[in-house]
Each structure stands twice: as C-alpha cells, then as structure tokens.
Design an enzyme around this catalytic site. Sequence first.
Site, PDB file in Angstrom:
ATOM      1  N   CYS A  85     104.548  81.238  94.294  1.00 54.37           N
ATOM      2  CA  CYS A  85     104.511  80.915  92.866  1.00 54.37           C
ATOM      3  C   CYS A  85     105.896  80.409  92.473  1.00 54.37           C
ATOM      4  CB  CYS A  85     104.058  82.120  92.025  1.00 54.37           C
ATOM      5  SG  CYS A  85     105.184  83.510  92.043  1.00 54.37           S
ATOM      6  N   ALA A  86     106.284  80.573  91.230  1.00 54.62           N
ATOM      7  CA  ALA A  86     107.584  80.070  90.785  1.00 54.62           C
ATOM      8  C   ALA A  86     108.739  80.904  91.338  1.00 54.62           C
ATOM      9  CB  ALA A  86     107.646  80.026  89.262  1.00 54.62           C
TER      10      ALA A  86
END
Length: 109
Positions: free
Chosen positions: A66-67
């Site tokens: 993810c981020a």
Amino acid sequence: MTVLSVSVEQAAAWLEAGEAVMVDVREVDEHAAMRIDGVILAPLSRMPAALDGLDLPTDRKIIMQCAKGGRSAQVCAYLQGTGPQGQAVYNLTGGIAAWQAAGLPVVGG
C-alpha cells in the site's frame, strides 16, 4: 498472528527472480497516480471479493503493498499469513513510499 514482512530490497529481488507477485491494496486513483510496475490491483475497499477474483500463482510468494504499509498489513492479518491457495503472504515494509525512497522504479509519480 504475526504478519510476515519483507523489505523493499528483498521484495525487489524476489520479483526480479520471479519468486513473488505483488498486490497493491491502495485505491484505484492512488494506483493510477503512481504504482510499482507489474503489481496487481486489489483495493482494500473491495476486500475480500477483490482477492477472491485474482488468479494468483500457487508457486510464488505474495507481497501485499500500500502507501506506507498499514492497509497492506491489515490484509495480511486478515489472510493469516497465507494466500488463497496456501501461498506465503508478506507485507511490504514501508509500502510504495519506502520503495520509491530506496530508489526503486515506479510508474507515474
């Protein structure tokens, strides 16, 4: 359940060697703006159906990304360390932010 994690350097080596696939659990707009080349999109907001719809190889590790590592860790915890066909599942430590900070290539951004 302890979530397995993998460094961006180790993940890049696994991907290069064909030992793993990476699943991006960010949302569609985040993925479109910047992504790691070759990742499979399965947004967290669409789980678990998004994972169920993937045809993941049974002979490779699965890296969730993810981020920064939080959302992908949630998916790893939900899966309890194994993919749909028993593959080992790892969380990418630091997410795409760490990947980019390490100088590894991204598409977009």
